[in-house]
Design an enzyme around this catalytic site. Structure first.
Site, PDB file in Angstrom:
ATOM      1  N   LYS A   1     -24.726  35.482 -40.064  1.00 11.58           N
ATOM      2  CA  LYS A   1     -24.985  34.375 -40.343  1.00 11.58           C
ATOM      3  C   LYS A   1     -25.902  33.867 -41.621  1.00 11.58           C
ATOM      4  O   LYS A   1     -25.636  32.753 -42.187  1.00 11.58           O
ATOM      5  CB  LYS A   1     -25.877  33.817 -39.151  1.00 11.58           C
ATOM      6  CG  LYS A   1     -24.923  33.526 -37.595  1.00 11.58           C
ATOM      7  CD  LYS A   1     -25.671  32.868 -36.374  1.00 11.58           C
ATOM      8  CE  LYS A   1     -24.789  32.976 -35.293  1.00 11.58           C
ATOM      9  NZ  LYS A   1     -24.471  34.304 -34.803  1.00 11.58           N
TER      10      LYS A   1
ATOM     11  N   LYS B   1     -31.977  32.896 -34.077  1.00 10.74           N
ATOM     12  CA  LYS B   1     -30.687  33.070 -33.878  1.00 10.74           C
ATOM     13  C   LYS B   1     -30.364  34.679 -34.399  1.00 10.74           C
ATOM     14  O   LYS B   1     -30.979  35.114 -35.543  1.00 10.74           O
ATOM     15  CB  LYS B   1     -29.948  32.187 -34.615  1.00 10.74           C
ATOM     16  CG  LYS B   1     -29.995  30.649 -33.936  1.00 10.74           C
ATOM     17  CD  LYS B   1     -29.211  29.830 -34.721  1.00 10.74           C
ATOM     18  CE  LYS B   1     -27.812  29.920 -34.549  1.00 10.74           C
ATOM     19  NZ  LYS B   1     -27.220  28.894 -35.198  1.00 10.74           N
TER      20      LYS B   1
ATOM     21  N   GLY C   1     -23.835  32.217 -27.489  1.00 11.12           N
ATOM     22  CA  GLY C   1     -25.190  32.300 -27.029  1.00 11.12           C
ATOM     23  C   GLY C   1     -26.160  33.088 -26.612  1.00 11.12           C
ATOM     24  O   GLY C   1     -27.479  32.930 -26.278  1.00 11.12           O
TER      25      GLY C   1
ATOM     26  N   HIS D   1     -22.606  19.510 -30.937  1.00 15.05           N
ATOM     27  CA  HIS D   1     -21.737  20.504 -31.785  1.00 15.05           C
ATOM     28  C   HIS D   1     -20.391  20.132 -31.842  1.00 15.05           C
ATOM     29  O   HIS D   1     -19.712  20.092 -31.143  1.00 15.05           O
ATOM     30  CB  HIS D   1     -22.062  21.939 -30.706  1.00 15.05           C
ATOM     31  CG  HIS D   1     -21.363  23.101 -31.338  1.00 15.05           C
ATOM     32  ND1 HIS D   1     -21.842  24.438 -31.110  1.00 15.05           N
ATOM     33  CD2 HIS D   1     -20.110  23.276 -31.629  1.00 15.05           C
ATOM     34  CE1 HIS D   1     -21.082  25.118 -31.701  1.00 15.05           C
ATOM     35  NE2 HIS D   1     -19.958  24.632 -31.896  1.00 15.05           N
TER      36      HIS D   1
ATOM     37  N   HIS E   1     -26.756  27.675 -24.443  1.00 11.63           N
ATOM     38  CA  HIS E   1     -26.189  27.673 -25.782  1.00 11.63           C
ATOM     39  C   HIS E   1     -24.824  28.317 -25.571  1.00 11.63           C
ATOM     40  O   HIS E   1     -24.163  28.674 -26.532  1.00 11.63           O
ATOM     41  CB  HIS E   1     -27.078  28.761 -26.805  1.00 11.63           C
ATOM     42  CG  HIS E   1     -28.219  28.304 -26.919  1.00 11.63           C
ATOM     43  ND1 HIS E   1     -28.629  27.275 -27.650  1.00 11.63           N
ATOM     44  CD2 HIS E   1     -29.621  29.167 -26.432  1.00 11.63           C
ATOM     45  CE1 HIS E   1     -29.895  27.186 -27.832  1.00 11.63           C
ATOM     46  NE2 HIS E   1     -30.528  28.271 -27.075  1.00 11.63           N
TER      47      HIS E   1
ATOM     48  N   GLU F   1     -18.193  25.900 -37.574  1.00 15.38           N
ATOM     49  CA  GLU F   1     -18.864  25.112 -36.587  1.00 15.38           C
ATOM     50  C   GLU F   1     -19.893  24.459 -37.359  1.00 15.38           C
ATOM     51  O   GLU F   1     -20.593  24.802 -37.998  1.00 15.38           O
ATOM     52  CB  GLU F   1     -19.683  26.070 -35.539  1.00 15.38           C
ATOM     53  CG  GLU F   1     -18.485  26.796 -34.835  1.00 15.38           C
ATOM     54  CD  GLU F   1     -19.077  27.446 -33.376  1.00 15.38           C
ATOM     55  OE1 GLU F   1     -20.257  27.625 -33.225  1.00 15.38           O
ATOM     56  OE2 GLU F   1     -18.071  27.805 -32.580  1.00 15.38           O
TER      57      GLU F   1
ATOM     58  N   ARG G   1     -11.840  34.178 -35.770  1.00 10.27           N
ATOM     59  CA  ARG G   1     -10.755  34.694 -34.487  1.00 10.27           C
ATOM     60  C   ARG G   1     -10.364  33.254 -33.846  1.00 10.27           C
ATOM     61  O   ARG G   1     -10.986  32.198 -34.374  1.00 10.27           O
ATOM     62  CB  ARG G   1     -11.799  35.413 -33.689  1.00 10.27           C
ATOM     63  CG  ARG G   1     -13.020  34.674 -33.261  1.00 10.27           C
ATOM     64  CD  ARG G   1     -13.610  35.440 -31.816  1.00 10.27           C
ATOM     65  NE  ARG G   1     -14.867  35.138 -31.646  1.00 10.27           N
ATOM     66  CZ  ARG G   1     -15.097  34.023 -30.926  1.00 10.27           C
ATOM     67  NH1 ARG G   1     -14.348  33.155 -30.330  1.00 10.27           N
ATOM     68  NH2 ARG G   1     -16.541  33.783 -30.734  1.00 10.27           N
TER      69      ARG G   1
END
Length: 663
Positions: free
Chosen positions: A116, A158, A165, A208, A235, A275, A297
């Protein structure tokens, strides 16, 4: 096109891929662990090969073993599904070296988006808006804490390699940061083999929203519109829909353009999802969304996109992997609304703890024009403690959002139930019918803010009524129930006693003028045209409530009646003389609510504890669960030991009886 492919996955996604492959005339190879020897995906495949023991690290994550099976069976390509090896760049690379097509993006694209922190840096360079935060390499706890202080609380910790999650913690204050960081890193290391984290500013009213993108090897990238996945718990997504409520043409144009730019920045090929975290404090704005991550994916929630655009995304994956092109952007149109609910094996009444074991009874809706069910389990099978506890995905479609909500809620109400594994169907239905959800007032805090309404205590009044009517019909020969309700100059009023959650409850049943009223601690159920039909081991109870017909299946058991209705199964047990003693004993014991591994024990004999104090940390279904003190007291004995495996119901901590503690 490929003649044979191997599906390197299990459960519903393996079955989902096989359905499309078979429709395209492609042979399929399944791989399975010892725990999945009788699973539906094994039966469905043209060939199936055992690859190892139950733990995924010894089976579904063994890339070398899976490649060996692919070569031996003559599979030309491997579809990884989602989870497991689907975002493993090393595995994608190994496939290429072995001359086997990996049905997904290139190893370079997976690596670029897999961590990330690096993905966010790449997106900033591509002009895609990102959330304020810290994405650096310095992982010293004190440095991370200082960065969190700079960003301002609340923040999100994160895992950089995370997903689903896991490895994610919200921190509201500086004093809680280091303990949350330690827990997050531990979970990330176990789930992904990488404990590095990033810090992000937590948006107070977040939504989201994600965009489905598709690229091909010819340089084309298109979007397939957006999905709203704001309804989440811990999450993890619970309900997803397409299109997003409140979406405008201007916001959609900005968001889909950013998603396509993100995919082009890494020369993306195949199915992917970009996202975004969206500011939901008011109307959606073209400048109110931020890149969160890209999943390289197919997503769990892809069926809602398929239902509103009319394309089979697995078919498109296979075509692109075989060298084909994506359709032109203007050839993809949006029609109607679709909503997906994830049916999990978990008990909302017990804090959503995972529920594993045999699926003695499983009821799912029938697939139809407006209802779709994707599942990888079946009645008589089981939910294994080794894998994700999803039972099925139930999807409803309608010309409007309101129609889609009604269709899905009705499908869950009339068609979903499980026993003795608990399912969250009733909770899903309550979420769909909540006034705020119907109004489109959604955020990632929705479930947390409305939990009491979504998970009411006790049982639904009409489920109680189905049990009471079955008992009074003589279907269950309850030695404690009194069925003689004669009253002078009045309609008969009869009573039936049940036990639920260790407490006795009384129901009163009054029939007058063709209308039956069943009174219980959770309200009155008013039924007309109530009927009970004996089906042998079960009883079918049907009734009218208002103008709608309802029905429940009631299973007769020696210990009571199991009511399959409203998205769940509930046991209405016959009262026992020792029920009170059992309840008192339960107040002194902290038991394992599910099979799992003890990660930590925080108390020792003689230690005073307060209600809610964390006593033991248990790991199950790849998640950590803190078991807390049921009351104030003193620890009498500790049976739990860090590192030990425990079974459901095992006593872990015993509190001294209150009179002993006082002495």
């Amino acid at each position: 096109m490929f003649k044979k492919i191997l599906i390197a996955n299990r459960g519903e996604i393996a079955c989902r891929v096989m359905r499309t492959a078979k429709a395209m005339g492609i042979k399929t190879v399944a791989v399975y662990s010892e725990a999945d020897a009788k699973a539906p995906h094994v039966k469905m495949a043209d060939e199936a090969v055992l690859i190892g023991p139950a733990p995924s690290a010894e089976s579904y994550l063994k890339g070398d073993t899976i490649l060996k099976v692919a070569k031996e069976t003559g599979a030309e390509a491997i579809h990884p599904g989602y989870g497991f090896l689907s975002e493993n760049a090393g595995f994608a690379e190994a496939c290429a070296k072995a001359g086997i097509v990996f049905i997904g993006p290139s190893p370079d694209a997976i690596r670029a988006m897999g961590l990330k922190d690096r993905a966010k840096a790449l997106m900033e360079k591509a002009g895609v808006p990102v959330t304020p935060g810290y994405h650096g390499e310095d992982q010293d706890p004190e440095h991370l804490k200082a960065e969190a202080n700079r960003i301002g609380y609340p923040v999100l910790i994160k895992a950089v390699a995370g997903g689903g999650g896991k490895g994610m913690r919200k921190v509201d204050a500086e004093k809680d940061f280091l303990s949350a960081l330690e827990s997050c890193k531990r979970e990330a290391s176990k789930s992904f083999g990488d404990d590095n984290v990033l810090i992000e500013k937590f948006i107070s009213s977040p939504r989201h929203i994600e965009v489905q993108v598709f690229g091909d090897s010819h340089g084309n990238v298109i979007h397939l519109f957006e999905r709203d996945c704001s309804l989440q718990r811990r999450h993890q997504k619970v309900i997803e829909e397409a299109p997003a409520p409140g979406m405008t043409d201007a916001v959609r144009a900005a968001m889909t353009r950013a998603a396509v730019d993100a995919a082009k920045a890494v020369n993306y090929s195949g199915a992917g999802t970009v996202e975004f975290i969206v500011d939901g404090s008011g109307a959606l704005r073209p400048d109110g969304f931020f890149f969160m991550e890209m999943n390289t994916r197919l997503q769990v929630e892809h069926p809602v996109t398929e239902m509103v655009i009319g394309l089979d995304l697995v078919k498109l994956q296979l075509e692109v992997a075989a060298g084909g092109k994506v359709p032109a952007q203007d050839a993809v149109t949006l029609t109607g609304h679709a909503i997906e609910a994830r049916l999990y094996a978990e008990d909302p009444q017990s804090g959503f703890l995972p529920s594993t074991g045999p699926l003695t009874y499983l009821r799912l809706p029938f697939n139809g024009k407006d209802v779709r069910v994707d599942t990888g389990v079946e009645e008589g099978g089981e939910v294994s403690l080794h894998y994700d506890p999803m039972i099925a995905k139930v999807i409803g479609y309608g010309a409007t959002r309101e129609k889609a909500i009604d269709t899905l809620a009705d499908a869950i109400e009339s068609g979903v139930a499980a026993w003795p594994v608990r399912a969250n169907g009733g909770f899903l239905r309550s979420a769909l019918l909540h006034p705020a959800f119907i109004a489109g007032d959604v955020s990632t805090h929705f479930i947390e803010q409305n939990l009491d309404a979504l998970v009411p205590k006790g049982a639904r009044a009409d489920a109680v009524a189905a049990a009471a009517l079955t008992a009074l019909a003589g279907a269950a020969r309850d030695p404690w129930a009194s069925r003689n309700g004669w009253r002078m100059n009045a309609a008969p009023r009869r009573r039936v006693a049940f036990e639920m959650d260790g407490e006795r409850m009384e129901t009163g049943v009054l029939t007058e003028g063709g209308v039956t009223t069943v009174a219980s601690p959770w309200g009155d159920a008013v039924l007309s045209e109530a009927k009970a039909s004996d089906l042998g081991d079960a009883v079918k109870v049907s009734w009218l409530a208002g103008h709608e017909t309802h029905g429940a299946e009631v299973i007769r058991r020696a210990e009571g009646l199991i009511v399959l209705f409203g998205g769940e199964g509930r046991l209405f047990a016959w009262p026992r003389p020792d029920a009170l003693a059992d309840a008192l004993e339960a107040g002194n014991l902290v038991k394992a609510p599910m099979p799992g591994k003890v990660l930590a024990v925080h108390v020792k004999p003689g230690q005073a504890v307060s209600k809610g104090d964390a006593l033991v940390v248990l790991e199950a279904m790849k998640m950590e669960h803190a078991l807390t003190a049921p009351r104030d007291g003193v620890v009498d004995s500790v049976s739990a030991e860090a590192g030990a495996q425990v079974g459901e119901g095992d006593a872990l901590i015993t509190l001294a009886a209150e009179e002993d503690a006082a002495a």
